[in-house]
Scaffold this motif. Sequence first.
Motif, PDB file in Angstrom:
ATOM      1  N   HIS A 109      83.513  -0.912  63.450  1.00  0.00           N
ATOM      2  CA  HIS A 109      83.598   0.726  62.684  1.00  0.00           C
ATOM      3  C   HIS A 109      85.581   0.329  62.172  1.00  0.00           C
ATOM      4  O   HIS A 109      86.179  -0.162  63.036  1.00  0.00           O
ATOM      5  CB  HIS A 109      84.270   1.786  63.526  1.00  0.00           C
ATOM      6  CG  HIS A 109      82.964   2.317  63.657  1.00  0.00           C
ATOM      7  ND1 HIS A 109      82.500   3.371  64.623  1.00  0.00           N
ATOM      8  CD2 HIS A 109      81.585   2.135  63.831  1.00  0.00           C
ATOM      9  CE1 HIS A 109      81.598   3.580  64.795  1.00  0.00           C
ATOM     10  NE2 HIS A 109      81.131   3.116  64.556  1.00  0.00           N
ATOM     11  N   LEU A 110      85.515   0.042  60.957  1.00  0.00           N
ATOM     12  CA  LEU A 110      87.165  -0.289  60.536  1.00  0.00           C
ATOM     13  C   LEU A 110      87.033   0.627  60.173  1.00  0.00           C
ATOM     14  O   LEU A 110      86.836   1.426  59.107  1.00  0.00           O
ATOM     15  CB  LEU A 110      86.558  -1.677  59.154  1.00  0.00           C
ATOM     16  CG  LEU A 110      85.747  -3.066  59.464  1.00  0.00           C
ATOM     17  CD1 LEU A 110      85.185  -3.700  58.334  1.00  0.00           C
ATOM     18  CD2 LEU A 110      86.314  -3.591  60.544  1.00  0.00           C
ATOM     19  N   TYR A 111      88.758   0.492  59.923  1.00  0.00           N
ATOM     20  CA  TYR A 111      89.610   1.582  59.284  1.00  0.00           C
ATOM     21  C   TYR A 111      90.814   1.211  58.794  1.00  0.00           C
ATOM     22  O   TYR A 111      91.379   0.512  58.824  1.00  0.00           O
ATOM     23  CB  TYR A 111      90.221   2.851  60.660  1.00  0.00           C
ATOM     24  CG  TYR A 111      90.101   3.035  61.961  1.00  0.00           C
ATOM     25  CD1 TYR A 111      88.420   2.991  62.018  1.00  0.00           C
ATOM     26  CD2 TYR A 111      90.338   3.891  62.395  1.00  0.00           C
ATOM     27  CE1 TYR A 111      87.931   3.745  63.307  1.00  0.00           C
ATOM     28  CE2 TYR A 111      89.829   4.885  63.617  1.00  0.00           C
ATOM     29  CZ  TYR A 111      88.415   4.569  64.046  1.00  0.00           C
ATOM     30  OH  TYR A 111      87.858   5.181  64.373  1.00  0.00           O
ATOM     31  N   GLY A 112      90.633   2.209  56.826  1.00  0.00           N
ATOM     32  CA  GLY A 112      91.870   1.013  56.375  1.00  0.00           C
ATOM     33  C   GLY A 112      92.305   1.962  56.246  1.00  0.00           C
ATOM     34  O   GLY A 112      92.417   3.175  56.589  1.00  0.00           O
ATOM     35  N   GLY A 113      93.285   1.853  54.638  1.00  0.00           N
ATOM     36  CA  GLY A 113      94.604   2.471  54.118  1.00  0.00           C
ATOM     37  C   GLY A 113      95.125   3.266  55.324  1.00  0.00           C
ATOM     38  O   GLY A 113      95.478   2.674  56.490  1.00  0.00           O
ATOM     39  N   GLY A 155      87.185   3.092  55.203  1.00  0.00           N
ATOM     40  CA  GLY A 155      87.350   3.078  56.267  1.00  0.00           C
ATOM     41  C   GLY A 155      85.832   2.289  55.964  1.00  0.00           C
ATOM     42  O   GLY A 155      84.686   1.676  54.828  1.00  0.00           O
ATOM     43  N   SER A 156      84.928   0.995  57.519  1.00  0.00           N
ATOM     44  CA  SER A 156      83.630   0.936  56.845  1.00  0.00           C
ATOM     45  C   SER A 156      82.827   0.926  58.194  1.00  0.00           C
ATOM     46  O   SER A 156      83.732   0.704  59.293  1.00  0.00           O
ATOM     47  CB  SER A 156      83.342  -0.613  56.098  1.00  0.00           C
ATOM     48  OG  SER A 156      82.196  -0.755  56.103  1.00  0.00           O
ATOM     49  N   VAL A 208      86.453  -6.795  55.404  1.00  0.00           N
ATOM     50  CA  VAL A 208      84.619  -6.365  54.975  1.00  0.00           C
ATOM     51  C   VAL A 208      83.692  -7.473  55.085  1.00  0.00           C
ATOM     52  O   VAL A 208      82.807  -8.420  54.973  1.00  0.00           O
ATOM     53  CB  VAL A 208      84.836  -5.682  54.235  1.00  0.00           C
ATOM     54  CG1 VAL A 208      83.108  -5.377  53.646  1.00  0.00           C
ATOM     55  CG2 VAL A 208      84.976  -3.785  54.555  1.00  0.00           C
ATOM     56  N   ALA A 209      84.554  -8.416  53.819  1.00  0.00           N
ATOM     57  CA  ALA A 209      84.262  -9.534  53.434  1.00  0.00           C
ATOM     58  C   ALA A 209      84.089 -11.104  54.285  1.00  0.00           C
ATOM     59  O   ALA A 209      83.126 -11.080  54.246  1.00  0.00           O
ATOM     60  CB  ALA A 209      85.097  -9.791  52.611  1.00  0.00           C
ATOM     61  N   PHE A 210      84.713 -10.703  55.595  1.00  0.00           N
ATOM     62  CA  PHE A 210      84.613 -11.632  56.449  1.00  0.00           C
ATOM     63  C   PHE A 210      83.072 -11.577  57.370  1.00  0.00           C
ATOM     64  O   PHE A 210      82.583 -12.320  57.815  1.00  0.00           O
ATOM     65  CB  PHE A 210      86.238 -11.800  57.785  1.00  0.00           C
ATOM     66  CG  PHE A 210      85.811 -12.422  58.434  1.00  0.00           C
ATOM     67  CD1 PHE A 210      85.739 -13.843  59.107  1.00  0.00           C
ATOM     68  CD2 PHE A 210      85.328 -11.801  59.934  1.00  0.00           C
ATOM     69  CE1 PHE A 210      86.366 -13.984  60.360  1.00  0.00           C
ATOM     70  CE2 PHE A 210      85.515 -12.482  61.055  1.00  0.00           C
ATOM     71  CZ  PHE A 210      84.884 -14.273  60.979  1.00  0.00           C
TER      72      PHE A 210
END
Length: 156
Positions: free
Chosen positions: A57-61, A44-45, A23-25
């Motif tokens: 769309h970012l998937y985390g965890g 996510g974000s 996300v920071a990038f």
Amino acid sequence: MSGFVLEGLYHIAIRTFDLDATVAFYKGILGMRDAERPPFGYPGSWLATESGDIIVHLYGGKQGLAEDGTQLYGTGAIDHVSLFCRGFHDIVERLEAAGTVWKEFDVPNTSLWQVFVYDPSGVMLELTFDENVDAIKPREIPEHRRYIAGTSFFAR
């Protein structure tokens, strides 16, 4: 073809093992902004361009990992994702200030100039600029900056 019309790319979805860094990038380097994301029940974000188009769309965890729990890197069979941009000189300054490794390429017989960079999960992005819009002066690309198709420069 009857009623079907392909209208464009809606978004890219990236599985990431380090949601915060990713996300920071996208926000810090590429200038994207947070967009409203439905409550999927996992980290996510959704990130949008300046115009408001939600394209990442970012998937985390757990959803950001492979099925066996290992960290995923790169884009697999997809070599890179191309984003059309403005502000060539600004992005070069941002990449330099962040200490980010990047490459560039002048597309022959066109007005397109490209910057290649990896996000924290190893997804290669091609930032494409129009030389006429960004006033990029034709110049020799230094050897250490020259992008060579099919050659990875990603370092974890």
